[in-house]
Enzyme design. Structure first.
Site, PDB file in Angstrom:
ATOM      1  N   CYS A   2       4.478   7.745  72.725  1.00 20.94           N
ATOM      2  CA  CYS A   2       3.968   8.344  73.942  1.00 20.94           C
ATOM      3  C   CYS A   2       2.447   8.168  73.613  1.00 20.94           C
ATOM      4  O   CYS A   2       1.751   9.100  73.176  1.00 20.94           O
ATOM      5  CB  CYS A   2       4.394   9.853  74.436  1.00 20.94           C
ATOM      6  SG  CYS A   2       3.920   9.879  76.152  1.00 20.94           S
ATOM      7  N   GLU A 105       4.947   3.095  78.916  1.00 24.33           N
ATOM      8  CA  GLU A 105       5.261   2.488  77.693  1.00 24.33           C
ATOM      9  C   GLU A 105       4.845   0.906  77.996  1.00 24.33           C
ATOM     10  O   GLU A 105       5.406   0.398  79.122  1.00 24.33           O
ATOM     11  CB  GLU A 105       6.826   2.766  77.389  1.00 24.33           C
ATOM     12  CG  GLU A 105       7.141   2.186  75.964  1.00 24.33           C
ATOM     13  CD  GLU A 105       5.871   2.720  74.845  1.00 24.33           C
ATOM     14  OE1 GLU A 105       5.106   2.153  74.445  1.00 24.33           O
ATOM     15  OE2 GLU A 105       6.112   3.959  74.364  1.00 24.33           O
TER      16      GLU A 105
END
Length: 208
Positions: A2, A105
């Site tokens: 992340c 992402e």
């Protein structure tokens, strides 16, 4: 991993407004430093931690300083964090929950890379499981990641450990419950493809 998440302060998000209001009260000189919109590594951002009497909102900076020098450690693997000297004490004694409205992402299998935002269905605000420590009097946090579920496994093999509001108390105050939460299968997520500006790529950080 992340490497960026969102904190959009929609007017109707009462939970997030309450967190930001508490930070403004506690840190009147620092509250303007808190990131909103897209949160990047090294940004100051809101976190929740337990003071021993209650859950309280505070400000911390995203990323532990790397013990190898240079760069930031922005993620920790949930599966091995308890064994790693860099994370072990923070995991056992200084857990935090990081409010987010989504996380990002990049799908690097296509050219140019495609940016996606992931959100929790029906939840305008959720929390990313993290831990913190003090570095030179400055609070720093890192985020735990786990194996990606079916929502994003085709884009990236890792994803953040997510906490629903009802899991906050256990995560922050009960070490046994926290370790169990690190091993849970993450909930399924919604995703949408974003249209990033030219050159909008993830800031790389270290994953331990």
């Amino acid at each position: 991993m992340c490497g960026r998440y969102s904190l959009y302060t929609e007017r109707e998000n009462a939970q997030l407004r309450a967190i930001l209001a508490e930070i403004a009260r506690r840190y009147p000189e620092k509250s303007s430093q808190a990131a909103s919109g897209e949160v990047f590594p090294s940004n100051w951002a809101p976190v929740l931690a337990h003071t021993g009497r209650r859950m309280a909102a505070g400000l911390a900076r995203w990323g532990f300083s790397s013990p190898k020098g240079g760069g930031l450690v922005i993620n920790a693997r949930a599966e091995t964090a308890a064994e790693r000297p860099l994370f072990r004490d923070s995991l056992l004694e200084r857990r935090c929950a990081v409010p987010a409205t989504g996380f990002f992402e990049w799908d690097r299998s296509c050219r140019p890379s495609a940016k996606y935002r992931f959100t929790l269905p029906g939840q305008p605000l959720f929390y990313l499981a993290g831990c913190y420590r003090l570095e030179g009097g400055e609070a720093r946090y890192t985020l735990f990641t786990t194996a990606a579920n079916a929502s994003m496994a085709d884009i990236h093999p890792r994803m953040p450990v997510l906490l629903a509001p009802g899991q906050l108390e256990g995560w922050l105050t009960d070490t046994g419950a926290a370790l169990a939460l690190l091993g849970q299968t993450p909930p399924l997520l919604d995703r949408e493809r974003c249209a990033p500006p030219e050159g909008d790529e993830i800031q790389q950080g270290r994953l331990y």
